[in-house]
Write a protein that holds these residues in place. Structure first.
Motif, PDB file in Angstrom:
ATOM      1  N   ILE A 241       0.801  -1.222   0.000  1.00 41.16           N
ATOM      2  CA  ILE A 241       0.000   0.000   0.000  1.00 41.16           C
ATOM      3  C   ILE A 241       0.841   1.282   0.000  1.00 41.16           C
ATOM      4  O   ILE A 241       0.357   2.331  -0.427  1.00 41.16           O
TER       5      ILE A 241
ATOM      6  N   GLN B  56       2.069  16.310  -8.185  1.00 42.16           N
ATOM      7  CA  GLN B  56       1.029  16.431  -7.154  1.00 42.16           C
ATOM      8  C   GLN B  56       1.017  17.829  -6.543  1.00 42.16           C
ATOM      9  O   GLN B  56      -0.035  18.370  -6.217  1.00 42.16           O
TER      10      GLN B  56
ATOM     11  N   GLY C  21      -2.677  18.488  -7.115  1.00 40.94           N
ATOM     12  CA  GLY C  21      -3.337  17.275  -6.620  1.00 40.94           C
ATOM     13  C   GLY C  21      -4.013  17.484  -5.289  1.00 40.94           C
ATOM     14  O   GLY C  21      -3.727  16.779  -4.321  1.00 40.94           O
ATOM     15  N   TYR C  22      -4.941  18.451  -5.215  1.00 36.73           N
ATOM     16  CA  TYR C  22      -5.636  18.730  -3.956  1.00 36.73           C
ATOM     17  C   TYR C  22      -6.844  19.612  -4.237  1.00 36.73           C
ATOM     18  O   TYR C  22      -7.014  20.124  -5.342  1.00 36.73           O
TER      19      TYR C  22
ATOM     20  N   LEU D 194     -12.982   6.573  -5.478  1.00 33.57           N
ATOM     21  CA  LEU D 194     -12.070   5.768  -4.659  1.00 33.57           C
ATOM     22  C   LEU D 194     -11.269   4.792  -5.525  1.00 33.57           C
ATOM     23  O   LEU D 194     -10.088   4.564  -5.273  1.00 33.57           O
TER      24      LEU D 194
ATOM     25  N   ALA E 201      -8.548   6.833  -6.581  1.00 34.61           N
ATOM     26  CA  ALA E 201      -7.720   7.322  -5.468  1.00 34.61           C
ATOM     27  C   ALA E 201      -6.860   6.222  -4.860  1.00 34.61           C
ATOM     28  O   ALA E 201      -5.963   6.503  -4.061  1.00 34.61           O
TER      29      ALA E 201
ATOM     30  N   LYS F  95      -5.393  10.891 -10.093  1.00 30.40           N
ATOM     31  CA  LYS F  95      -5.651  11.995  -9.155  1.00 30.40           C
ATOM     32  C   LYS F  95      -6.661  12.974  -9.757  1.00 30.40           C
ATOM     33  O   LYS F  95      -7.585  13.431  -9.075  1.00 30.40           O
TER      34      LYS F  95
ATOM     35  N   ARG G 106       4.189  10.798   1.089  1.00 32.16           N
ATOM     36  CA  ARG G 106       3.063   9.882   0.988  1.00 32.16           C
ATOM     37  C   ARG G 106       3.374   8.468   1.460  1.00 32.16           C
ATOM     38  O   ARG G 106       2.464   7.636   1.576  1.00 32.16           O
TER      39      ARG G 106
ATOM     40  N   ILE H 185      -0.315   5.187   6.065  1.00 31.13           N
ATOM     41  CA  ILE H 185      -0.956   4.760   4.824  1.00 31.13           C
ATOM     42  C   ILE H 185      -1.485   3.331   4.921  1.00 31.13           C
ATOM     43  O   ILE H 185      -2.381   2.952   4.169  1.00 31.13           O
TER      44      ILE H 185
ATOM     45  N   GLN I  22      -4.804   5.061   3.954  1.00 31.02           N
ATOM     46  CA  GLN I  22      -4.265   5.562   2.687  1.00 31.02           C
ATOM     47  C   GLN I  22      -5.007   6.822   2.250  1.00 31.02           C
ATOM     48  O   GLN I  22      -4.409   7.841   1.903  1.00 31.02           O
ATOM     49  N   GLN I  23      -6.330   6.765   2.277  1.00 31.46           N
ATOM     50  CA  GLN I  23      -7.102   7.894   1.778  1.00 31.46           C
ATOM     51  C   GLN I  23      -6.940   9.131   2.663  1.00 31.46           C
ATOM     52  O   GLN I  23      -6.849  10.250   2.165  1.00 31.46           O
TER      53      GLN I  23
ATOM     54  N   LEU J 210      -3.397  10.508   2.035  1.00 32.91           N
ATOM     55  CA  LEU J 210      -3.288  11.203   0.753  1.00 32.91           C
ATOM     56  C   LEU J 210      -4.023  12.541   0.793  1.00 32.91           C
ATOM     57  O   LEU J 210      -3.625  13.498   0.121  1.00 32.91           O
TER      58      LEU J 210
ATOM     59  N   TYR K 255      -1.580  14.711   2.576  1.00 37.15           N
ATOM     60  CA  TYR K 255      -0.465  14.899   1.637  1.00 37.15           C
ATOM     61  C   TYR K 255      -0.841  15.954   0.587  1.00 37.15           C
ATOM     62  O   TYR K 255      -0.033  16.811   0.232  1.00 37.15           O
ATOM     63  N   GLY K 256      -2.082  15.946   0.136  1.00 37.05           N
ATOM     64  CA  GLY K 256      -2.556  16.959  -0.809  1.00 37.05           C
ATOM     65  C   GLY K 256      -2.485  18.354  -0.192  1.00 37.05           C
ATOM     66  O   GLY K 256      -1.969  19.295  -0.802  1.00 37.05           O
TER      67      GLY K 256
END
Lengths: 256, 636
Positions: free
Chosen positions: A66, A128, A132-133, A158, A161, A185, B70, B75, B165-166, B169, B172-173
């Motif tokens: 992961i 990113q 990426g946000y 998802l 993602a 993304k 990340r 995560i 993870q979500q 992230l 992280y964004g």
């Protein structure tokens, strides 16, 4: 669990630094079929260290598939021959006694080799950082249930993602394209109401930085999807292309 | 002795945080950019803190030893994140989440911190949804919840089995946005190897650039550690390969108190060790215990395959001992009992594994229904073990998973070293002696998004904006000590590899300082760890050079710290003459074999001060329970 070890011939890429010429070192390694390929490399390294030799540099962290840190090409396949499997989840029972394994770093112009099997994937972070946000400052969010989101869109978002940012898509592509990574993304946000305000700026900003960082173009061979350990779909690339063209076709910033 | 002032604000527990926020001193917006803040670690706590402090206008330097923020081990969290939204209308509330967390922590957490955690839990979910975190949803479009870890309400938000993870992230964004805007500077592939303290205050860090081996000095007005837990001290754990305690330990050596190291969580549903080459352990969601039945043979050393052991010769030991909760007893109880049956030689083939059997569920609801609920976990099990769990019962065994202990912090999340703040798993404050499922993600994000942005301002408001000079003697001395350590490690040139010694340490700890502890065993462990430490410094072999990428050297430094920390872990366990949560001392149990807490003598936080290798001094912070009545957990 079983103790019927197998013996493999390993040809492992060694390269002292990014400027050095690389070569394959050969090892014969006895290994338990229950070990992962990274645990096999641990054993090779422990032996090298015990002999006072420099171990093989490779990266890994979660070893649960992961974190996206590990990434080796095994017999030419990023993350090895099994579909939807990260390197750390590749177990040796999938190989036959006496088989030869070529273990290399991810090969791509955008991923310079740092040492042995470690490559520089900082281009992914730069992309990113470009967009990426969603631009929500902490504390400014409305109640989480204020905007209903259809289950279908939330699930598709998802799906996109789930990308682990490992770079297998780039390594698999003959053009070293990062389109699957970037589109994952872009799609995650394009599918959600929270992503709409910046939807078209985002796609342009991310593609621009992607192009600046030596990632190639997409020619629809879909090798990325085939090698992706999370099975990210190429339909995300189509969605990103639609958004990108829409943004480019309209001179002023478009909404929705 | 360290003076430990928890700085818990006065007033009713429900008003403490609101009142305190109002009474805090503020930093003028125009002055914020004059303050540099160092954040070490980019997991949930670190990334959310760095991003939010950047949004506020501080100049943030964020550090990670990974190639990218990340990769942090947040995560890998699977299950979910708790919040007291009460979206399910099942009588949840901030107070109930507070109550469950204090009780679940076996009354060894600080009430005021836990209440604040429950209070901000709802803001976290709002924030994450705004970031575009694709949580699970119902067909009507609202957020879905599930009940988790034995909670009686459905308050857990999740994104398949990838919630960590979500959420990471998402953070992280936010971090990336601040990097893009120039408010946060990111330093990847840097490992913190020392804390710099000037005039008693934390003013900087020394890091090693992992690509070049060069050491760097970084100065700031405050240092935030969000460097995770220490469970890799056991060698085999569910932590990531690189997770380590070095940043915390080096800060401890510079004066920060280490609190409750003996509170360790050993998770019951992990895959058993497959052999000598095993590098880490893999956890499977404990939701499996909802339908799986745990059993072993009644006979020691039984080598028959499971389908040849008849019902009458099986011991469903959790159902037998705990008829009310059965297989759903809390994590610590499930883990300890697995150890006991394996100690008796009744594990699978006499080894260290127990069966988790779904045969009854297959009959009751059918294989397809089981697949619907746990399909991904069954696939994962088959991928790793090569055994089909639809045909043969799973084998599981507990594994070290989460550290409730950590650096001591006050209500502001500041350690006893002014200017040093500690967030997430790296601090000790919210989970007491046992953490509940889906609470780790909540705490990491609460600390980073909603606590530190306020409390650090309160500290900086009274600080002068001048930074400490990186050319000062304190910085030079710290850098020199880091370089000397590297030289020393490389010069030993003994016979044993770093991993070999780490494995030995892990075996001592899991055997004597693991799920079940005794005074005798702990004393033996302390002696063995001291011997191992000596062995390490005489006989370890670290190949390669200091001025280059050298992964063996990185590991050697971490293991050297574990060899000191491991002793403190054992000492803390020896000091605590009671059983509570993840700390079980065999001498202190009820006639029924349950944990016996001794509130009169041990309702305190044990905070240890570093006094040299193997030397520590204990300070105590007494815990007061004014809102929740001390009670004994019972799962009979």
């Amino acid at each position: 669990m079983s103790d019927n070890h197998i013996t493999l011939k390993l040809k492992i890429w060694r390269q002292e630094n990014k400027n050095a010429k690389g070569h394959f070192d050969e090892f014969n390694q006895k290994v338990s079929p229950d070990s992962s390929i990274l645990e096999m490399l641990d054993e090779v390294n422990n032996k090298l260290e015990a002999e006072g030799k420099i171990p093989i540099a490779f990266e890994s962290d979660c070893r649960e598939g992961i974190c996206g840190t590990c990434g080796l090409a095994v017999n030419g396949h990023p993350h090895g021959p099994l579909p939807k499997t990260a390197t750390c989840q590749l177990h040796m029972r999938n190989f036959k006694d006496g088989e030869t394994l070529y273990i290399e770093p991810f090969r791509a112009a955008a991923f310079q080799v740092i040492k042995d099997l470690i490559v520089d994937r900082s281009g992914f972070d730069k992309i990113q950082q470009a967009g990426g946000y969603t631009s929500f400052n902490t504390g400014s969010a409305p109640d989480a249930n204020a905007i209903p989101i259809s289950k279908t869109n939330a699930d598709l978002s998802l799906d996109a993602a789930e990308c682990i940012g490992c770079g297998a898509c780039v390594a698999a592509c003959k053009n070293s394209s990062a389109m699957l990574f970037v589109s994952a993304k872009v799609s995650q946000f394009a599918l959600l109401p929270q992503g709409q305000p910046e939807r078209y700026d985002r796609v342009q900003a991310m593609v621009k930085v992607m192009d600046e960082n030596f990632f190639g173009s997409c020619t629809n061979t879909y090798a990325c999807e085939a090698e992706c350990p999370k099975g990210i779909s190429v339909s995300n690339i189509a969605r990103m292309n639609r958004d990108y063209f829409k943004a480019k076709l309209c001179e002023e910033k478009v909404e929705g | 002795m360290i003076k430990l002032n928890s700085n818990v604000p006065e007033g009713n527990i429900t008003e403490k945080w609101s009142n305190y926020k109002f009474s805090m001193k503020l930093v003028n917006p125009a002055n914020k950019r004059k303050f540099d803040i160092i954040v070490v670690g980019t997991g949930l706590a670190g990334a959310s803190a760095a991003a939010t402090l950047g949004e506020l206008g501080y100049k943030v330097k964020a550090f990670t030893y990974h190639d990218s923020p990340r990769r942090a081990h947040s995560i890998a969290a699977q299950g979910g994140i708790n919040a007291a939204k009460n979206y399910q209308n099942d009588a949840d509330s901030v107070y109930r989440l507070f109550y469950d967390t204090v009780k679940g922590g076996d009354f060894r957490a600080r009430e005021a911190n836990v209440y604040r955690l429950a209070e901000v839990s709802n803001n976290i979910i709002d924030q994450c949804v705004a970031q575009g975190v694709p949580f699970a949803r119902e067909y009507g479009g609202t957020l879905a919840n599930r009940s988790f870890g034995g909670a009686q309400v459905s308050r857990t938000f999740y994104a398949r089995g990838e919630t960590g993870q979500q959420l990471l992230l998402g953070a992280y964004g936010s971090l990336n946005r601040q990097i893009h805007l120039g408010n946060v500077e990111i330093f990847s592939r840097r490992e913190m190897l020392d804390l710099v303290v000037v005039d008693g205050k934390a003013k900087g860090i020394i890091v090693r650039n992992l690509l070049t081996g060069e050491t760097e000095r970084h100065s700031a007005q405050a240092v935030v550690l969000a460097t995770g837990g220490y469970m890799n001290v056991y060698y085999l754990s569910t932590n990531a390969m690189n997770s380590n305690a070095t940043a915390s330990w080096r800060a401890h050596k510079r004066g920060a108190a280490f609190a409750n190291p003996a509170y360790t969580q050993i998770h019951p549903t992990c895959l058993p060790v497959h052999g000598e080459a095993q590098s880490k352990l893999v956890l499977m969601s404990e939701s499996l215990r909802n339908d799986g039945r745990i059993w072993v043979s009644k006979k020691a050393g039984d080598t028959r395959p499971p389908d040849q052991i008849p019902e009458s010769e099986r011991d469903y030991y959790l159902e037998r001992k705990y008829p009310a909760f059965g297989n759903l007893v809390p994590r610590d109880v499930a883990s300890r009992n697995a150890k006991y049956v394996c100690d008796e030689g009744r594990g699978v083939n006499g080894g260290r594994a127990v069966y988790l059997d779904f045969a009854e569920a297959f009959n009751r609801i059918g294989k397809d229904a089981v697949k619907d609920r746990y399909g991904n976990l069954f696939d994962m099990y088959q991928n790793i073990t090569g055994v089909d769990p639809y045909e043969v019962p799973m084998q599981i065994y507990p594994a070290p998973h989460y550290a409730m202990g950590g650096l001591w912090v006050d209500y502001n999340l500041m350690s006893n070293v002014p200017g040093l703040f500690v967030l997430g798993e790296a601090n000790f404050s919210d989970h007491g002696a046992n953490r509940l499922g889906a609470s780790a993600l909540m705490q990491g994000l609460a600390d980073g998004y909603f606590v530190i942005p306020y409390t650090i301002g309160n500290y900086l408001a009274t600080e002068k904006p001048e930074k400490a000079n990186p050319e000062s003697s304190e910085f030079k001395e710290a850098e020199k000590s880091v370089r000397d350590d590297v030289k020393k490690l490389l010069s030993i040139n003994g016979k044993q590899t770093v991993d070999a010694i780490h494995k030995k340490l892990g075996l001592v700890l899991i055997d004597k300082v693991g799920m079940s502890r005794t005074e005798k065993g702990l004393n033996e462990a302390i002696k063995q760890i001291r011997d191992l430490r000596e062995e390490f410094w005489k006989d370890v072999k670290v190949v390669g050079k200091g001025e280059e990428l050298n992964q063996t050297l990185e590991r050697a430094g971490r293991v050297a710290d574990y060899l000191q920390f491991g002793e403190l872990l054992a000492k803390d366990a020896l000091n605590r003459n009671e059983s509570c949560g993840g700390h079980f001392r065999e001498e202190y149990q009820t006639p029924e074999g349950e944990a016996l807490r001794r509130d009169d003598e041990y309702a305190y936080v044990a905070a240890w001060e570093y006094k040299g290798p193997g030397e520590s001094e204990l300070s105590k912070e007494n815990l007061e329970f004014t809102n929740i009545k001390l009670a004994t957990r019972s799962y009979k």
